[in-house]
Design an enzyme around this catalytic site. Structure first.
Site, mmCIF file in Angstrom:
data_model
loop_
_atom_site.group_PDB
_atom_site.id
_atom_site.type_symbol
_atom_site.label_atom_id
_atom_site.label_comp_id
_atom_site.label_asym_id
_atom_site.label_seq_id
_atom_site.Cartn_x
_atom_site.Cartn_y
_atom_site.Cartn_z
ATOM 1 C CD GLU A 227 21.340 -17.746 -22.729
ATOM 2 O OE1 GLU A 227 20.376 -16.965 -22.533
ATOM 3 O OE2 GLU A 227 21.425 -18.863 -22.186
ATOM 4 N N GLY A 228 23.816 -13.776 -26.847
ATOM 5 C CA GLY A 228 23.540 -12.715 -27.812
ATOM 6 C C GLY A 228 23.286 -11.350 -27.228
ATOM 7 C CE1 TYR A 310 -2.186 -3.516 7.816
ATOM 8 C CE2 TYR A 310 -2.244 -5.796 8.562
ATOM 9 C CZ TYR A 310 -1.552 -4.739 8.006
ATOM 10 O OH TYR A 310 -0.249 -4.908 7.634
ATOM 11 N N GLY A 324 6.613 -5.706 4.091
ATOM 12 C CA GLY A 324 5.608 -4.984 4.857
ATOM 13 C C GLY A 324 6.057 -4.549 6.229
ATOM 14 C CG HIS A 328 3.964 1.988 11.578
ATOM 15 N ND1 HIS A 328 2.825 2.100 12.363
ATOM 16 C CD2 HIS A 328 4.036 0.684 11.213
ATOM 17 C CE1 HIS A 328 2.239 0.925 12.457
ATOM 18 N NE2 HIS A 328 2.965 0.039 11.771
ATOM 19 C CB CYS A 346 5.069 -2.703 11.740
ATOM 20 S SG CYS A 346 4.621 -2.783 9.983
ATOM 21 C CG ASN A 348 2.951 -1.144 16.309
ATOM 22 O OD1 ASN A 348 1.908 -1.666 16.670
ATOM 23 N ND2 ASN A 348 3.328 -1.124 15.046
#
Length: 401
Positions: A227-228, A310, A324, A328, A346, A348
């Protein structure tokens, strides 16, 4: 012997000598006619053919320029640009046919430019034959240079795929993929997969062998993306696969087991995502690390002031997906770590353990989540869900399959 007899003997000897002389020198019919023999015929002129016909237009600038000689030997190939300036290049026999020669420029020909070709050959009599032609290279509607990860010279973990990001959807994926050449110091069975119209990933069937050197030659200059759109330049990126770090986050057992190579080095109590916000199963890849970060539920569509919303500051956050999910520090869930899943998705850990994992991890390390009530990591979860795709399905995602 008398004088008269002696004269007769001498006459006979002279006659015999003359006859012998005539017999030795002989005489051809051509000599009798006064000729010197039939001259050898002249050699036919050498024939030249140039692969680009005179007047060719819209020529890809990386197109090989080939010259074929019949009945002679190639003497020279000269190429000049539209201003008549010589274009430096070299000539070598074609690998599959010595009668063909390939002219290669020292630097690639330009887009939207005119060139002339003069080729000379000689026949068996050293007589020269010359042919000329001209052509014009294609004028792109747009030029594209993709981004590549990992970055050149970096070291990454065994789960990091090779990723190529294009500015716009690629119409001719097969043409582009055929010019994405991957070499590895340790042989692998790696294959490209188009995870989107503007993004291709390369990975083996299992995690990369530790210590492997990986090089991508993206030879895309002069390649039509369709397409160019045409490739703007070539790029080469090399990176190293570091130590094998594969951890297993077992949401059912509430434990994070960490391996360095094949050696178990840590077993941490943890808390994974709750039944309302379960962690996704599957092999996650470490993307980046933050020693401190503010986590905000609005980043995945839940307002901060909504029920369950939160906004909080956390330490030692190791990102393992783009939806997300992090490993941690969560001192507020310490009582649940090792016994219950209470997070928003997460992993923990205590502050001390999160810091240890943060220091241990490098981009490309793997965290395999198992035993969660959630579904499996997928395209909805961001950039790298590659290891969740079965190998046969992954191979089918190649434009060259």
């Amino acid at each position: 012997m008398g004088t008269q007899q002696a004269r007769r003997v001498a006459a006979v000897l002279i006659a015999a000598s003359l006859a012998l002389l005539v017999g030795c020198t002989g005489s051809s019919s051509d000599d009798a006619a006064g000729g010197t023999g039939t001259p050898e015929p002249s050699a036919a002129p050498a024939q030249l053919a140039v692969s680009l016909p005179d007047g060719a237009v819209d020529v890809p600038p990386a197109t090989p320029l080939e010259v074929t000689v019949t009945g002679g030997e190639l003497a020279d190939v000269a190429v000049a640009d539209g201003a008549g300036t010589d274009v430096p290049g070299s000539v070598a026999p074609a690998a599959d046919d010595p009668s063909r020669a390939v002219w290669t420029p020292e630097t690639p020909l330009a887009y939207a430019a005119s060139y002339s070709v003069t080729a000379t050959a000689t026949n068996a009599d050293d007589a020269e034959t010359t042919t000329t032609s001209g052509f014009t290279t294609v004028t792109p509607a747009a030029l594209s240079t993709p981004s590549i990860g990992p970055l050149d010279g970096t070291t990454v973990g065994v789960g990091m795929p090779l990723r190529v990001f294009f500015d716009d959807p690629v119409a001719d994926k097969a043409a582009v993929e055929s010019h994405l050449l991957v070499t590895t110091s340790t042989p692998t069975d790696g294959v490209w997969n188009w995870v989107g119209d503007a993004e291709a990933h390369f990975r083996p069937s299992t995690y990369w062998p530790a210590g492997t050197q990986v090089t991508l030659d993206a030879d895309l200059y002069g390649v039509s993306f369709g397409e160019g759109v045409w490739g703007e330049k070539d790029r080469t990126v090399s990176f190293t696969i570091g130590r094998k770090h594969v951890s297993v986050a077992d949401a059912a057992a509430h434990t994070l087991t960490v391996y360095d190579g094949d050696q178990l080095v840590q077993t941490f109590p943890m808390s994974a995502g709750s039944s309302e916000n379960p962690t996704h199963n599957g092999a996650h890849v470490v993307l980046e690390k933050f020693d401190a970060i503010t986590m905000d539920s609005s980043t995945f569509g839940l307002a901060v002031d909504a029920p369950g919303g939160y906004r909080t500051d956390v330490q030692y956050a190791t990102r393992i997906s783009n939806n997300g999910e992090f490993v941690h520090a969560a001192p507020w869930s310490l009582a649940s770590q090792g016994s219950a899943n209470v997070s928003h998705g997460c992993i923990n850990l205590s502050t001390e353990r999160a810091q240890w994992f943060y220091d241990f991890s490098q981009p490309g390390d793997v965290v395999e989540v198992v035993g969660s009530q959630g579904g499996t990591l997928s395209a909805a979860d961001g950039d790298i869900y590659d290891w969740a795709i079965p190998w046969e399905e992954w191979k089918a995602g190649s434009a060259l399959s």
